[in-house]
Design a protein around this motif. Structure first.
Motif, mmCIF file in Angstrom:
data_model
loop_
_atom_site.group_PDB
_atom_site.id
_atom_site.type_symbol
_atom_site.label_atom_id
_atom_site.label_comp_id
_atom_site.label_asym_id
_atom_site.label_seq_id
_atom_site.Cartn_x
_atom_site.Cartn_y
_atom_site.Cartn_z
ATOM 1 N N ARG A 51 14.904 -84.291 -12.891
ATOM 2 C CA ARG A 51 14.620 -84.588 -11.359
ATOM 3 C C ARG A 51 13.378 -85.561 -11.117
ATOM 4 N NH1 ARG A 51 16.735 -79.023 -10.822
ATOM 5 N NH2 ARG A 51 13.833 -78.548 -10.598
ATOM 6 N N ASN A 52 13.501 -86.113 -9.974
ATOM 7 C CA ASN A 52 12.564 -86.890 -9.429
ATOM 8 C C ASN A 52 11.679 -86.074 -8.990
ATOM 9 O OD1 ASN A 52 11.151 -89.389 -8.446
ATOM 10 N ND2 ASN A 52 12.968 -90.589 -7.764
ATOM 11 N N ASN A 190 8.457 -86.551 -28.377
ATOM 12 C CA ASN A 190 8.069 -85.720 -26.905
ATOM 13 C C ASN A 190 7.936 -85.916 -26.092
ATOM 14 O OD1 ASN A 190 8.816 -84.664 -29.635
ATOM 15 N ND2 ASN A 190 6.976 -83.742 -29.946
ATOM 16 N N TYR A 191 7.472 -87.045 -26.190
ATOM 17 C CA TYR A 191 7.291 -88.220 -24.815
ATOM 18 C C TYR A 191 9.095 -87.801 -23.684
ATOM 19 C CZ TYR A 191 2.227 -88.960 -24.529
ATOM 20 O OH TYR A 191 0.630 -89.558 -24.863
ATOM 21 N N ASP A 192 9.757 -88.526 -24.740
ATOM 22 C CA ASP A 192 11.772 -88.879 -24.292
ATOM 23 C C ASP A 192 11.899 -87.320 -23.104
ATOM 24 O OD1 ASP A 192 10.753 -91.154 -24.355
ATOM 25 O OD2 ASP A 192 12.814 -91.554 -26.470
ATOM 26 N N LEU A 193 11.089 -86.252 -25.125
ATOM 27 C CA LEU A 193 11.660 -85.138 -24.101
ATOM 28 C C LEU A 193 11.202 -84.037 -23.479
ATOM 29 C CD1 LEU A 193 11.424 -83.230 -27.546
ATOM 30 C CD2 LEU A 193 13.781 -83.012 -26.489
ATOM 31 N N LEU A 194 10.524 -84.660 -23.475
ATOM 32 C CA LEU A 194 9.079 -84.170 -21.653
ATOM 33 C C LEU A 194 10.050 -84.614 -20.356
ATOM 34 C CD1 LEU A 194 5.483 -84.808 -22.032
ATOM 35 C CD2 LEU A 194 6.969 -82.604 -21.689
ATOM 36 N N LEU A 195 10.233 -85.859 -20.359
ATOM 37 C CA LEU A 195 11.481 -86.692 -19.108
ATOM 38 C C LEU A 195 12.779 -85.609 -19.058
ATOM 39 C CD1 LEU A 195 10.845 -88.986 -16.843
ATOM 40 C CD2 LEU A 195 11.498 -89.638 -18.524
ATOM 41 N N ARG A 196 13.279 -85.822 -20.465
ATOM 42 C CA ARG A 196 14.811 -84.841 -20.113
ATOM 43 C C ARG A 196 14.673 -83.639 -19.815
ATOM 44 N NH1 ARG A 196 16.853 -84.819 -25.247
ATOM 45 N NH2 ARG A 196 15.527 -86.267 -26.434
ATOM 46 N N GLY A 369 20.238 -120.467 -17.119
ATOM 47 C CA GLY A 369 20.148 -119.340 -18.671
ATOM 48 C C GLY A 369 19.616 -118.312 -18.103
ATOM 49 N N THR A 370 19.827 -116.538 -18.728
ATOM 50 C CA THR A 370 18.896 -115.322 -17.764
ATOM 51 C C THR A 370 17.736 -115.138 -19.004
ATOM 52 O OG1 THR A 370 20.682 -114.448 -18.841
ATOM 53 C CG2 THR A 370 21.313 -114.950 -16.650
ATOM 54 N N ALA A 371 16.681 -114.780 -18.736
ATOM 55 C CA ALA A 371 15.479 -114.441 -19.319
ATOM 56 C C ALA A 371 16.179 -112.590 -18.655
ATOM 57 C CB ALA A 371 13.836 -114.568 -18.561
ATOM 58 N N LYS A 372 15.572 -111.864 -20.438
ATOM 59 C CA LYS A 372 15.976 -110.279 -20.461
ATOM 60 C C LYS A 372 14.793 -109.620 -20.688
ATOM 61 C CE LYS A 372 19.868 -111.376 -22.604
ATOM 62 N NZ LYS A 372 19.344 -112.614 -22.043
ATOM 63 N N HIS A 373 14.160 -109.258 -19.454
ATOM 64 C CA HIS A 373 12.923 -108.040 -19.774
ATOM 65 C C HIS A 373 13.319 -106.721 -20.029
ATOM 66 C CE1 HIS A 373 10.344 -111.096 -16.418
ATOM 67 N NE2 HIS A 373 10.989 -111.353 -18.127
ATOM 68 N N PHE A 374 12.310 -106.115 -20.549
ATOM 69 C CA PHE A 374 12.481 -104.413 -21.026
ATOM 70 C C PHE A 374 12.273 -103.771 -19.665
ATOM 71 C CE2 PHE A 374 13.844 -104.426 -25.171
ATOM 72 C CZ PHE A 374 13.474 -105.424 -26.378
ATOM 73 N N GLU A 375 13.343 -102.828 -19.559
ATOM 74 C CA GLU A 375 12.211 -102.034 -18.218
ATOM 75 C C GLU A 375 11.575 -100.750 -19.445
ATOM 76 O OE1 GLU A 375 12.142 -102.659 -15.493
ATOM 77 O OE2 GLU A 375 14.093 -103.518 -14.999
ATOM 78 N N TYR A 376 10.456 -99.956 -18.550
ATOM 79 C CA TYR A 376 9.747 -99.109 -18.684
ATOM 80 C C TYR A 376 9.421 -97.991 -18.116
ATOM 81 C CZ TYR A 376 8.842 -102.288 -21.695
ATOM 82 O OH TYR A 376 8.216 -103.886 -23.203
ATOM 83 N N MET A 377 9.219 -96.994 -18.394
ATOM 84 C CA MET A 377 8.608 -95.602 -17.808
ATOM 85 C C MET A 377 7.408 -95.664 -18.493
ATOM 86 S SD MET A 377 10.710 -93.053 -16.793
ATOM 87 C CE MET A 377 12.493 -93.029 -16.129
#
Ligand code: PRE
Length: 425
Positions: A51-52, A190-196, A369-377
């Motif tokens: 949840r946000n 484990n960082y991902d788990l904290l968020l899930r 053309g298009t550039a692709k940027h990675f998105e982050y948490m």
């Protein structure tokens, strides 16, 4: 510290009482059956949406929520001691040990790790705090639980997911989670788990990690053709293993103590485990080399998780952990960091992880053309309590720049004096 809470489904399936264990280590050999540990490994089935947490609207929650659950970060007295013995063994990082060739008495009544199927509502329990950790007895996570909560009942779980769910379902009161190591870096999963999940960080401990090379009694270095352990432990000892002439196969398993148990259970005379001295004691193994971590000040940081946040205070050093993201990529990062810099709040950690549901942002127009940027948490830890107006103002500002912001917890910092030479485990 060492008992397991029986649950209705455990009793129903008798999965931990019968002799049909499903220990899944090493991964290549996961069909071996252990009649000693009887560990069930079952995949996680629950999914939780994170949840946000909006700071502006929920600040009052922070100040009026649950009663104080003391995090009680107290230094654990090291109680483990290897038996003295006869033959010389390797001395590493200044630690010289002698070898005891007599197999150590094994504890037979160790708690069995919880599996996902064991997660039915908790039975009645006493006042002892129950702390879930991933691994089997002798794992460093168990030691971290003991350091954070000295009189707790440590509950082994076969996966981190299970440890989280044990807390969510009231089977345990806390979960302990390793998040970073001074040699191996961040434990990203484990960082991902904290968020899930929606658990709150209520404390941290920093545990000096002192690794040993464990073998069956009488086994010598020349007999070995593989070393097994948790991937973090393997990476923390890589250089030393090579220096010892052990250019043999490395195999990753779920936890360090589980590796020791696996060797003992399957009587493997060609395999060594990297694990704690306590694991050697528990599973009747001999310490072939002591202090094999590549750096004597090897330390792992664990966080303690609970269903409710603690009420933040200002009468002792606190740390706060947040995670945020923004639709417009990394450009927000500078603004967020300056919100802390302007208020003289030190950051202790910053980590980025892929933004799971939206990992790529396409920029530019189709004609060129298009550039692709990675998105982050972004995960940030800073040195201030949420009770401190500086932190509240900084987060109110951060919230303006971000599309997602969650406070993972505001908790007392581990201020234990640093002593790298201690063998805590
Ligand atoms: O395998 C264990 O004993 C654990 O507690 C896990 C773990 C980790 O995940 O980093 C904890 C501390 C050490 O850094 C090595 C392994």
């Amino acid at each position: 510290m060492n008992s397991i809470i029986p649950s209705k489904s455990i009793l129903k399936s008798l999965s931990y009482l019968d002799s049909t264990p499903k220990l899944s280590i090493p991964r290549k050999n996961h069909h071996h059956q252990s009649n000693r540990s009887q560990i069930c490994t079952i995949k996680s089935i629950y999914k939780h949406e994170s949840r946000n947490f909006s700071v502006g609207s929920n600040r009052a929650d922070w100040q009026s929520s649950c009663a104080i659950l003391a995090s009680n970060v107290v230094s654990q007295q090291s109680t483990e001691k290897t038996d003295g013995g006869n033959a010389d063994i390797t001395s590493i990082n200044g630690v010289h040990q002698t070898l005891d060739l007599v197999p150590v008495q094994q504890e037979t009544n160790l708690p069995k790790p919880l599996s996902i199927t064991d997660l039915s509502p908790a039975p009645m329990h006493g006042s002892q705090l129950r702390v879930a950790y991933q691994g089997v007895p002798g794992a460093y996570s168990e030691a971290a639980a003991g350091k954070a909560y000295p009189n707790c009942e440590a509950i082994p779980c076969d996966q981190f997911e299970v440890a989280f769910q044990a807390v969510e379902l009231w089977i345990a009161d806390r979960a302990v989670l390793p998040v970073e190591n001074s040699l191996g870096g961040s434990i990203h999963r484990n960082y991902d788990l904290l968020l899930r999940h929606n658990l709150h960080i209520v404390g941290e401990v920093q545990l000096p990690v002192h690794h040993c090379l464990l073998v069956l009694p009488g086994v010598r270095k020349e007999y070995l053709n593989r070393v097994i352990s948790h991937p973090q432990a393997l990476s923390q000892c890589e250089l030393t293993l090579t220096k010892l002439g052990l250019s043999v196969a490395r195999e990753a398993v779920d936890d360090t103590a589980g590796a020791a148990e696996f060797i003992a259970t399957h009587n493997l005379r060609d395999t060594a485990a990297i694990a704690s001295a306590r694991a050697a004691e528990l599973y009747g193994l001999q310490i072939l080399a002591d202090g094999i971590q590549d750096d004597s000040s090897n330390v792992t940081r664990f966080v303690m998780l609970a269903r409710e946040p603690i009420i933040p205070r200002t009468d002792r050093p606190f740390k706060t952990s947040i995670v945020f993201a923004h639709d417009k990529g990394t450009s927000v990062l500078f603004k967020v960091l300056s919100a802390f810099a302007f208020r003289n709040i030190s950051l202790t950690k910053i980590e980025s992880r892929p933004y799971r549901n939206r990992p790529i942002r396409v920029v530019g127009d189709a004609s060129t053309g298009t550039a692709k940027h990675f998105e982050y948490m972004f995960y940030v830890d800073f040195e201030a309590s949420m009770a401190d107006p500086r932190a509240q103002n900084a987060l109110a500002e951060v919230q303006e720049f971000t599309s997602f912001l969650r406070v993972l917890g505001s908790y007392p910092m581990d201020m234990t004096p640093w002593s790298p030479s201690n063998r805590d485990m």
